[in-house]
Scaffold this motif. Sequence first.
Motif, mmCIF file in Angstrom:
data_model
loop_
_atom_site.group_PDB
_atom_site.id
_atom_site.type_symbol
_atom_site.label_atom_id
_atom_site.label_comp_id
_atom_site.label_asym_id
_atom_site.label_seq_id
_atom_site.Cartn_x
_atom_site.Cartn_y
_atom_site.Cartn_z
ATOM 1 N N PRO A 193 21.859 63.180 16.923
ATOM 2 C CA PRO A 193 20.657 62.304 17.894
ATOM 3 C C PRO A 193 20.793 64.451 18.636
ATOM 4 C CG PRO A 193 23.188 62.228 18.817
ATOM 5 C CD PRO A 193 23.198 62.596 16.596
ATOM 6 N N PRO A 194 19.501 64.247 19.512
ATOM 7 C CA PRO A 194 19.187 65.156 20.179
ATOM 8 C C PRO A 194 20.497 65.534 21.261
ATOM 9 C CG PRO A 194 17.995 63.203 21.808
ATOM 10 C CD PRO A 194 18.805 62.857 19.963
ATOM 11 N N ASP B 183 11.934 64.798 25.449
ATOM 12 C CA ASP B 183 11.871 62.970 25.713
ATOM 13 C C ASP B 183 12.917 63.220 24.813
ATOM 14 O OD1 ASP B 183 11.715 60.596 23.831
ATOM 15 O OD2 ASP B 183 9.830 61.325 23.822
ATOM 16 N N PRO B 184 13.349 62.183 25.174
ATOM 17 C CA PRO B 184 15.424 62.419 24.334
ATOM 18 C C PRO B 184 14.936 61.072 23.214
ATOM 19 C CG PRO B 184 15.673 60.782 26.247
ATOM 20 C CD PRO B 184 14.336 61.331 26.341
ATOM 21 N N ASP B 185 13.899 60.732 22.854
ATOM 22 C CA ASP B 185 14.310 59.071 22.718
ATOM 23 C C ASP B 185 12.714 59.238 21.086
ATOM 24 O OD1 ASP B 185 15.549 57.662 23.759
ATOM 25 O OD2 ASP B 185 14.168 57.680 25.425
ATOM 26 N N GLU C 63 15.449 67.980 32.893
ATOM 27 C CA GLU C 63 16.804 67.525 31.591
ATOM 28 C C GLU C 63 16.007 67.597 29.835
ATOM 29 O OE1 GLU C 63 18.253 63.541 31.820
ATOM 30 O OE2 GLU C 63 18.671 63.623 34.198
ATOM 31 N N LEU C 64 16.197 69.377 29.266
ATOM 32 C CA LEU C 64 15.535 69.214 28.253
ATOM 33 C C LEU C 64 16.727 69.121 27.249
ATOM 34 C CD1 LEU C 64 13.326 71.065 27.453
ATOM 35 C CD2 LEU C 64 14.902 72.995 27.333
ATOM 36 N N TYR C 65 16.599 68.914 26.210
ATOM 37 C CA TYR C 65 17.245 68.373 24.594
ATOM 38 C C TYR C 65 16.533 69.064 22.918
ATOM 39 C CZ TYR C 65 17.886 64.496 27.561
ATOM 40 O OH TYR C 65 18.426 63.419 28.725
ATOM 41 N N ALA C 66 17.722 68.817 22.854
ATOM 42 C CA ALA C 66 17.283 70.044 21.202
ATOM 43 C C ALA C 66 17.555 68.698 20.570
ATOM 44 C CB ALA C 66 18.728 71.208 21.371
ATOM 45 N N TYR C 67 16.826 69.476 19.464
ATOM 46 C CA TYR C 67 16.824 68.045 17.954
ATOM 47 C C TYR C 67 17.105 69.436 17.245
ATOM 48 C CZ TYR C 67 14.946 64.273 20.270
ATOM 49 O OH TYR C 67 14.393 63.307 21.329
#
Length: 189
Positions: A129-130, A14-16, A97-101
């Motif tokens: 942002p991620p 989740d990019p949000d 699509e993987l995101y890192a925070y």
Amino acid sequence: MRPRPGEVLHFSEDPDIRHFAPHVAATAQQPEAYVWAVDAARAPDYWFPRQCPRAMAWVEPDGRTTDADRERIIGPGCGTRVHAIEYGWLERIRAVELYAYRFAATDFRPFGTHRHAHVATRPVRPLGPPEPVGDLLELHRAAGIQLRVLPGLWEFWDAVTSSTLGFSGIRLRNALPRAAESAPPPAPA
């Protein structure tokens, strides 16, 4: 994709997400609410789609891992770490699509005996942002981590957990059943 010094990471599809509130995860083994993150050593454990079952093994840095176990499970000349997944997850790993925070490590504390897992007990906000993690296969290659694709994880998992290697299993409840459990019953005589 690893945290910089003084940071921990949380991986998500989740990019949000704007803020993270402590909650009790569905898979939690403790009743406390946390926000979870990982340090640099364990970040590779999360270079997968969230629900992907994976078994991981590595040479212990303290010398506990025997040469025999290293060669038998990781392989001669194959580095110090191996991750295993099932064939059914390969396309998802390629497409996710993987995101890192990124978070300040000071907002977290190490969790229990798992010194690489970190938790926050109050809401936290990412440092920015991620960031897209990118190609997960390339990430493994660049880090020198074998990525093994197997018909099932249980034979590998059994070998790893009875060895002197360090290991971790994530989302194993999503793995295919053990071969003996899914085999058809013998035909009547």
